[in-house]
Design an enzyme around this catalytic site. Structure first.
Site, PDB file in Angstrom:
ATOM      1  N   TYR A 228      60.424  43.484  43.874  1.00 46.34           N
ATOM      2  CA  TYR A 228      61.331  43.441  42.840  1.00 46.34           C
ATOM      3  C   TYR A 228      62.767  44.658  42.767  1.00 46.34           C
ATOM      4  CZ  TYR A 228      57.557  41.124  40.981  1.00 46.34           C
ATOM      5  OH  TYR A 228      56.310  40.721  40.950  1.00 46.34           O
ATOM      6  N   HIS A 236      61.354  39.600  37.796  1.00 48.80           N
ATOM      7  CA  HIS A 236      60.912  38.636  39.066  1.00 48.80           C
ATOM      8  C   HIS A 236      61.548  39.050  40.246  1.00 48.80           C
ATOM      9  CE1 HIS A 236      59.079  35.760  36.032  1.00 48.80           C
ATOM     10  NE2 HIS A 236      60.085  35.998  35.844  1.00 48.80           N
ATOM     11  N   LYS A 267      62.963  32.512  45.649  1.00 44.36           N
ATOM     12  CA  LYS A 267      62.327  33.542  45.955  1.00 44.36           C
ATOM     13  C   LYS A 267      62.644  33.322  47.161  1.00 44.36           C
ATOM     14  CE  LYS A 267      58.572  34.878  43.117  1.00 44.36           C
ATOM     15  NZ  LYS A 267      59.053  35.071  42.178  1.00 44.36           N
TER      16      LYS A 267
END
Length: 314
Positions: A228, A236, A267
């Site tokens: 993070y 997020h 991600k």
């Protein structure tokens, strides 16, 4: 004037309790230590305790906080914490209970009495405020008893002023959330105990942590760490991190699968490890055990390289 931050800062170094002998797990029980580590050291851990008011749910959890071995090793090496063997510590401290327990009970009784006085004072203040609001809304004129010219026993005016007896306060009972007091702080082990971690995972953790990232366990995404850019309560995760040795062979399907998984959850799949150069070629075959016992900071940022893989599609 005292700084409010001082009340939220625990005494350093912090004791971290190793609660298992076979599968070593490390836990914190002090709420001050948990919040301070999150606020100042970017250490998250995982809350694993139930909530007394909602014991049948597992969405919101409480103390204790379980730390990752990489987090524990970082805290021990930086002098912020030390590891305490929970079993041995309890066996030694329980022998001193008779001497410490009575003193601790007296402290709890005084704290409970102070809480009872504060609650009674707050209750009286609320009662006074309610009476004042009623008197403002409906002013009550003074009432006199009418008589036929004779002196009356009730010749005084009625009023709202009443006298109350002093309440018989009973001290509140409080349950301490830490073991000391009544026990003294656990002694530090010399040399300090260190958790068993692999060189590659600790290197990647230390590298990302030094860049200001927060790292939590990445089991839900099939990786080692969820990375993070700030506190997870506000951000997020940006990366799914997995460590590997510099000369470790990777299956192509693992690389493709990691990239697709990271892209599917918006991600990046990040892989990293300690770079092996010509100056430390002999360190290639160094075992994880030797790495853990050496305590060398080969996890410094300049020796760790990371690569981010994303699935572009065709």
């Amino acid at each position: 004037m005292t700084d409010p931050e001082d009340d939220l800062t625990p005494e350093v170094p912090l004791p971290i309790f190793q609660i298992s002998q076979k599968v070593k797990r490390y836990q914190l029980y002090d709420i001050k230590a948990v919040t301070w580590l999150r606020r100042t050291q970017n250490i998250l851990g995982v809350l694993i305790g139930g909530l007394p008011q909602s014991p049948q749910q597992n969405v919101f959890l409480g103390l204790p906080l379980e730390l990752q071995p990489e987090e524990v090793r970082y805290l021990v090496e930086t002098g912020i914490a030390y590891i305490v063997d929970d079993l041995k510590n309890h066996e030694s401290t329980l022998r001193s209970v008779p001497r410490q327990l009575e003193k601790h009970k007296e402290i709890l009784r005084k704290e409970g009495m102070a809480a009872a006085r504060a609650f009674e004072k707050q209750k009286q203040q609320k009662t006074k405020e309610v009476l004042q609001r009623l008197s403002v809304r409906q002013p009550t004129p003074d009432v006199e008893i009418a008589t036929n010219g004779d002196d009356s026993l009730f010749d005084t005016r009625l009023s709202r002023n009443t006298t109350r007896k002093a309440p018989n306060l009973v001290p509140y009972f409080s349950t301490p959330t830490t073991s000391y007091p009544p026990f003294p702080a656990p002694p530090q082990h010399s040399p300090p105990l260190l958790p068993d971690v692999s060189c590659s995972s600790y290197a990647l953790f230390n590298h990302l942590h030094s860049k200001g990232y927060f790292l939590s366990p990445g089991l839900r995404f099939g990786c080692q760490f969820s990375v993070y850019p700030g506190d997870p309560l506000r951000f997020h995760s940006h990366f799914l991190a997995t460590s590997a040795d510099w000369d470790e062979e990777l299956e192509l399907l693992d690389v493709v699968g990691g990239g697709r998984l990271g892209t599917g959850v918006k991600k990046g799949w990040l892989i990293g490890g300690v770079e092996k150069g010509p100056l430390n070629e002999d360190a290639k075959h160094e075992s994880d055990t030797e790495c853990m016992e050496s305590g060398e900071k080969e996890t410094a940022g300049e020796k760790v390289r990371t690569f981010c893989i994303e699935w572009g599609g065709m």
